[in-house]
Scaffold this active site. Structure first.
Site, PDB file in Angstrom:
ATOM      1  N   HIS A   1      -6.963  -2.944  14.835  1.00 21.02           N
ATOM      2  CA  HIS A   1      -7.252  -2.166  13.677  1.00 21.02           C
ATOM      3  C   HIS A   1      -6.746  -2.845  12.471  1.00 21.02           C
ATOM      4  CE1 HIS A   1      -7.026   1.719  11.190  1.00 21.02           C
ATOM      5  NE2 HIS A   1      -6.351   1.125  10.541  1.00 21.02           N
ATOM      6  N   GLU A   2      -5.656  -3.493  12.265  1.00 23.13           N
ATOM      7  CA  GLU A   2      -5.159  -4.109  11.331  1.00 23.13           C
ATOM      8  C   GLU A   2      -6.265  -5.406  10.898  1.00 23.13           C
ATOM      9  OE1 GLU A   2      -3.490  -2.602   9.509  1.00 23.13           O
ATOM     10  OE2 GLU A   2      -2.885  -1.125  10.868  1.00 23.13           O
TER      11      GLU A   2
ATOM     12  N   GLY B   1       2.798   1.924  10.637  1.00 24.14           N
ATOM     13  CA  GLY B   1       2.762   1.233  11.712  1.00 24.14           C
ATOM     14  C   GLY B   1       2.557  -0.248  11.614  1.00 24.14           C
ATOM     15  N   ALA B   2       1.647  -0.396  10.802  1.00 29.40           N
ATOM     16  CA  ALA B   2       1.393  -1.916  10.345  1.00 29.40           C
ATOM     17  C   ALA B   2       0.565  -1.755   9.075  1.00 29.40           C
ATOM     18  CB  ALA B   2       0.741  -2.430  11.447  1.00 29.40           C
ATOM     19  N   MET B   3       0.238  -3.139   8.640  1.00 30.31           N
ATOM     20  CA  MET B   3      -0.522  -3.138   7.368  1.00 30.31           C
ATOM     21  C   MET B   3      -1.174  -4.232   7.416  1.00 30.31           C
ATOM     22  SD  MET B   3      -0.885  -1.850   4.420  1.00 30.31           S
ATOM     23  CE  MET B   3      -2.194  -2.599   3.135  1.00 30.31           C
ATOM     24  N   GLU B   4      -2.544  -4.173   6.893  1.00 31.43           N
ATOM     25  CA  GLU B   4      -3.646  -5.111   6.825  1.00 31.43           C
ATOM     26  C   GLU B   4      -3.632  -6.080   5.647  1.00 31.43           C
ATOM     27  OE1 GLU B   4      -4.210  -2.016   5.983  1.00 31.43           O
ATOM     28  OE2 GLU B   4      -5.560  -1.644   4.539  1.00 31.43           O
ATOM     29  N   ASN B   5      -2.355  -6.802   5.142  1.00 28.73           N
ATOM     30  CA  ASN B   5      -2.529  -7.452   4.003  1.00 28.73           C
ATOM     31  C   ASN B   5      -3.408  -8.751   4.370  1.00 28.73           C
ATOM     32  OD1 ASN B   5      -0.020  -5.883   2.929  1.00 28.73           O
ATOM     33  ND2 ASN B   5       0.797  -6.876   4.998  1.00 28.73           N
TER      34      ASN B   5
ATOM     35  N   GLU C   1       0.752  -1.190  -0.172  1.00 22.79           N
ATOM     36  CA  GLU C   1       0.169  -0.010  -0.049  1.00 22.79           C
ATOM     37  C   GLU C   1       0.952   1.243  -0.104  1.00 22.79           C
ATOM     38  OE1 GLU C   1      -2.896   0.378   3.172  1.00 22.79           O
ATOM     39  OE2 GLU C   1      -3.701   1.842   2.252  1.00 22.79           O
TER      40      GLU C   1
END
Ligand code: SER
Ligand code: ZN
Length: 704
Positions: A300-301, A264-268, A124
């Site tokens: 959140h993710e 911070g983080a990623m929702e793959n 992303e």
């Protein structure tokens, strides 16, 4: 080198992609300097018969390109600065592309790169085009099959999205793993990880009885430090089932922690990748704030699995569709896990300190902007935080029942698609009589509305009239603003602190009302008001506005002593503290006015005494005085040391007046073993506030 700035992208110029990708099959042969990527795309034309096939690509070395097994000639395609175009690809065909990339030379942390000897990805918003030529846009969804080959010793774990469907030895010290993701997804949700890890494992059973294997991948020796993240994940999975009826949809859910990560983080899909700061924590090194952040980001993710992944965005202008909604969901989760009062107040502080300045400055933009120069500029507090506030307002306007009916309709209707804000709002319109087209203006108009409130009591008619007026300052590109639909929660209190039961129009009498300010100025008349009320307005911060009311300070102080809305109570105390300190500074005094200070301290005593019994974290927040840094924003040419002097005086006055209370907080001994629960964290924060205030009294409490 191209030096010119690319033209801005415009929402109005959105065009669907003229092809559908029916299946993606990929092969990765991982090598740090030279990774070979083969992609095989099954494609069907859905648009214009003459449209060429345009694929995005960046920093790729093309090794081979074939359609239906036939290599393309130089006349059949062209490599352009931003990708590749095939002039006449046909209508139904298989396209194979082989590229070479260098993960170790990739220092932008976008695409496939290396972090501490591990391969990982971030796609992303536009990283996938740095892996292979592809329509790298969120509205092109496809099921993926991925095979990864790598050195067995260096990369014992080979991960991608979806379910594991194969693995084996290749000889020569190499091995492979295969992953099948049945859920069609856009390329920005693609992920791949290869490396050596410690794994923390657990299991979750969904509400329909489906088992899910949970894994968190961390560096050697760190697995115990991922336990809090694992607990948070399981809590988030249960909460999404209980509150939104959303069930997880793969056999595995994996989180990988890496050190080098831009977001911070990623929702793959099925394979979240995190900056390790948001996964690892233990009682020895982490603060309570760290634990809270881990819980909220893990959730959140995870929540993106439905709001972002199952339903994604048609284009990046719709980013708030997934982010605003998912922030809203993680905020509600935090309220279920911790003190809801504190959580709400922290949300407001965050909005005011991060988003309000955006709205007031040269970068002001709408929650859904209609143009952007660079996609990275879209990941803002306005899109995330204000986007979440819009969902909260929507829920307040339509009511809980219509809100969840609308959410279910949204999930049912748009599952597996790339949607827009219009789609989202239409899902709610079907469940409510409220006209949501006026509400939709919140998405298009930048700026924080300023609302003035004025109350008039008529004793002979026993009515109280509330006049509300809204204005929005011009923002760049939007000189003329229209009134937005602002829901304001109102409660009226009598002089003894009792909540009054009043009526608006023919509606049944109630202790609390939501008024909708939808024009520049409106009046609302509250009937059955037996005495002159003190209004508590915008309770719970029901709308993201700047509110100015006409309460006197002594009315505000007495209201603050008994207001039962935690946000409103905290806000009242903050407002008084601010005025108290700054008025003294403006007048050149070293101390605030004594009478005003006394009534403030009294209100504080009331509210803190009550809160300390039931919600220590909230009591700690009530004791928090705006810092010099915050106060200085409100005065022109202020001398920070003058603010500091007055602020210290107020702190000492609070400490003296509440000394018994603060000492009793310290009397309660802390358990020896560390406890990461929200309750224990609340006790710790109240203890810290008490200590800090008492220390302002100097040697009286030396050695505490
Ligand atoms: N989509 C990612 C997230 O929201 C990056 O911002 O967590
Ligand atoms: Zn997000």
């Amino acid at each position: 080198m191209r030096t010119e700035t690319p033209p801005p992208v415009r929402l109005a110029e959105y065009r669907p992609f003229p092809f559908r990708i029916e299946q993606v099959r990929m092969l990765f042969q991982l090598e740090p300097a030279d990774t070979h990527v083969v992609s095989e795309l099954t494609i069907r034309r859905t648009g214009d018969a003459d449209a060429p096939l345009r694929l995005d690509g960046e920093k790729l070395t093309l090794k081979a390109i074939r359609i239906n097994g036939q290599p393309l000639t130089d006349q059949e395609y062209a490599i352009e600065p931003e990708g590749l175009v095939i002039f006449k690809p046909g209508d139904v065909f298989t396209l194979e592309i082989e590229t070479d990339i260098s993960p170790e030379a990739n220092t932008e942390l976008s695409g496939l790169y290396i972090s501490s000897n591990r391969f990982c990805t971030q796609c992303e918003a536009e990283g996938f085009r740095r892996i292979t030529y592809y329509p790298d846009r969120p509205d092109v969804l496809a099921p993926f099959f991925v095979r990864i080959e790598a050195d067995k010793a260096k990369c014992p774990y080979l991960l991608s999205n979806g379910n594991p469907t194969g693995s084996g030895d290749l000889g020569n010290g190499r091995h492979f793993a295969e992953w099948t993701d049945p859920h069609p997804k856009p390329s920005y949700l693609f992920a791949l990880v290869g490396g050596e890890f410690d794994v923390l494992q657990d299991n979750f059973t969904t509400f329909s009885g489906k088992p899910v294997k949970l894994s968190i991948f961390v560096e050697q020796g760190d697995a115990p430090r991922a336990e809090y993240a694992m607990r948070s994940l399981k809590a988030a999975m249960s909460w999404d089932e209980d509150v939104f009826g959303r069930e997880y949809d793969l056999d595995v859910f994996q989180i990988v922690a890496v050190r080098d990560f831009n977001f911070g983080a990623m929702e793959n899909k099925g394979l979240n990748i995190f900056n390790s700061a948001y996964v690892l924590a233990d009682g020895k090194t982490a603060t309570d704030t760290d634990f809270e952040a881990i819980e909220s980001i893990v959730a959140h993710e995870y929540f993106h699995n439905w709001t972002g992944n199952r339903i994604t965005c048609r284009d990046w202008f719709q980013l708030c569709l997934k982010e605003g909604l998912t922030v809203y969901r993680d905020q509600e989760f935090t309220k279920a896990m911790r003190s809801p009062a504190v959580a709400r107040i922290k949300e407001v502080i965050r909005l005011r300190t991060r988003q309000f300045p955006e709205d007031a400055g040269p970068l002001a933009h709408a929650v859904r902007p209609n143009t952007y120069a660079r996609i990275d500029n879209l990941y803002t507090a306005t899109v995330y935080e204000k986007g979440a506030e819009l969902i909260r307002m929507l829920r307040l306007i339509v009511g809980d029942e219509a809100f969840f009916a609308g959410m279910n309709r949204y999930f049912d209707t748009f599952d597996g698609t790339a949607a827009t804000i219009e789609d989202f709002i239409a899902a709610f319109q079907a469940s409510t009589d409220q006209d949501l087209s006026a509400f939709a203006l919140w998405y298009a108009q930048a700026g924080t509305p300023a609302v003035r409130a004025k109350g008039d009591y008529n004793p002979s008619e026993r009515t109280w009239r509330l006049t509300l007026t809204q204005t929005v300052q011009p923002t760049p590109g939007q000189p003329d603003k229209s009134p937005v639909r602002i829901p304001i929660r109102v409660a009226l209190f009598d002089v003894n602190g009792a909540k009054m039961e009043t009526r608006i129009g023919d509606a049944p009498p109630s202790h609390e009302h939501v008024v909708l300010l939808e024009k520049s100025s409106m009046q609302f008349t509250f009937g059955d008001a037996a005495s002159e009320p003190r209004p508590s307005l915008n309770r719970g911060f029901s709308a993201p506005i700047r509110l100015a009311d006409d309460l006197t300070e002594s009315d505000r102080a007495s209201l603050a002593g008994f207001d039962d809305d935690p946000f409103a109570q905290w806000e009242a105390l903050q407002t008084i503290a601010r005025a108290l300190i700054l008025d003294a500074v403006r007048g050149g005094a070293r101390e605030p006015d004594q009478a005003r200070l006394n009534s403030f301290v009294q209100a504080l005593r009331h509210s803190v005494t009550r809160a300390a019994q039931s919600d220590a974290a909230y009591a700690a927040l009530l004791l928090y005085l705006p810092t010099v840094g915050e106060l200085i924003l409100d005065v022109r040419d202020a001398d920070p040391s003058a603010i500091h002097v007055v602020r210290q005086h107020v702190r000492r006055a609070i400490a003296r007046a509440l000394e018994d209370l603060l000492l009793s907080v310290l009397d309660k001994t802390e358990p020896v073993a560390f406890d990461s629960s929200a309750r224990a964290a609340g006790r710790r924060s109240l203890r810290a506030s008490a200590l800090s205030l008492l220390s302002s009294l100097g040697d009286r409490h030396e050695g505490l």
